[in-house]
Scaffold this motif. Structure first.
Motif, PDB file in Angstrom:
ATOM      1  N   ARG A  47      84.392  -1.402 -33.477  1.00  0.00           N
ATOM      2  CA  ARG A  47      84.859  -2.230 -32.376  1.00  0.00           C
ATOM      3  C   ARG A  47      86.245  -1.699 -31.656  1.00  0.00           C
ATOM      4  N   MET A  48      87.022  -1.476 -32.711  1.00  0.00           N
ATOM      5  CA  MET A  48      88.330  -0.944 -32.345  1.00  0.00           C
ATOM      6  C   MET A  48      88.104   0.220 -31.524  1.00  0.00           C
ATOM      7  N   LYS A  49      87.619   1.127 -31.990  1.00  0.00           N
ATOM      8  CA  LYS A  49      87.433   2.470 -31.003  1.00  0.00           C
ATOM      9  C   LYS A  49      86.962   2.216 -29.557  1.00  0.00           C
ATOM     10  N   ALA A  50      85.790   1.326 -29.579  1.00  0.00           N
ATOM     11  CA  ALA A  50      85.322   0.779 -28.280  1.00  0.00           C
ATOM     12  C   ALA A  50      86.281   0.104 -27.594  1.00  0.00           C
ATOM     13  N   GLN A  51      87.237  -0.817 -28.230  1.00  0.00           N
ATOM     14  CA  GLN A  51      88.449  -1.262 -27.335  1.00  0.00           C
ATOM     15  C   GLN A  51      89.205  -0.381 -26.970  1.00  0.00           C
ATOM     16  N   GLN A  52      89.845   0.528 -27.659  1.00  0.00           N
ATOM     17  CA  GLN A  52      90.799   1.442 -27.344  1.00  0.00           C
ATOM     18  C   GLN A  52      90.241   2.514 -26.235  1.00  0.00           C
ATOM     19  N   ALA A  53      88.779   2.826 -26.404  1.00  0.00           N
ATOM     20  CA  ALA A  53      88.355   3.464 -25.073  1.00  0.00           C
ATOM     21  C   ALA A  53      88.263   2.775 -23.869  1.00  0.00           C
ATOM     22  N   MET A  54      88.022   1.507 -23.841  1.00  0.00           N
ATOM     23  CA  MET A  54      88.201   0.501 -22.701  1.00  0.00           C
ATOM     24  C   MET A  54      89.182   0.628 -22.174  1.00  0.00           C
TER      25      MET A  54
END
Length: 114
Positions: A47-54
Motif C-alpha cells: 500500500r505504501m509503494k502504491a501511495q508513493q507511486a500515485m
C-alpha cells in the motif's frame, strides 16, 4: 493427621537440551513472526509503494482529494513537495504533496509550448 509432601522419585528427562529441543521451543514464535509478516507487514508495504507511486504521478490538470476532504484541480505541480490546487474558480491553495489522499481523475498531459 499431617500430610507429608510428595517428592518425585525419578526424573526421566535428559539433563541437557540439544539444538532440536531449542528449535522446537522457538517454532511457535517463528510461526507467529511469519504470519504477521504475511498478513500485516507485506500488504502495508504494498500500500505504501502504491501511495508513493500515485503521489509521484500527480500532474497538472489532475483532480485530487486532500486528506482534509478538499477536492480540487491541480494547476501547478513541480517535482518538489508543493502542489497548487484550484478549489474554486479563482481560489488557489498550496498544499503539500503528501497530504493528497486520492487522485480522482487523471488529465491528459498539458502542452506548455503553446
Amino acid at each position: 493427621m499431617f500430610v507429608t509432601p510428595a517428592y518425585a522419585q525419578a526424573a526421566g528427562a535428559p539433563a541437557g537440551g540439544g539444538f532440536a529441543d531449542i528449535l522446537i521451543q522457538l517454532m511457535p514464535i517463528l510461526l507467529l513472526v511469519v504470519i504477521f509478516w504475511l498478513l500485516i507487514f507485506r500488504p502495508q508495504q504494498k500500500r505504501m509503494k502504491a501511495q508513493q507511486a500515485m503521489l509521484s504521478a500527480i500532474r497538472r490538470g489532475d483532480t485530487v482529494v486532500t486528506t482534509g476532504g478538499i477536492v480540487g484541480k491541480v494547476t501547478r505541480a513541480v517535482d518538489g513537495e508543493d502542489l497548487e490546487v484550484e478549489i474554486s474558480q479563482g481560489v488557489k491553495v498550496k498544499i503539500v504533496r503528501s497530504m493528497v489522499a486520492d487522485v480522482r481523475s487523471k488529465a491528459e498531459p498539458v502542452n506548455d509550448n503553446k
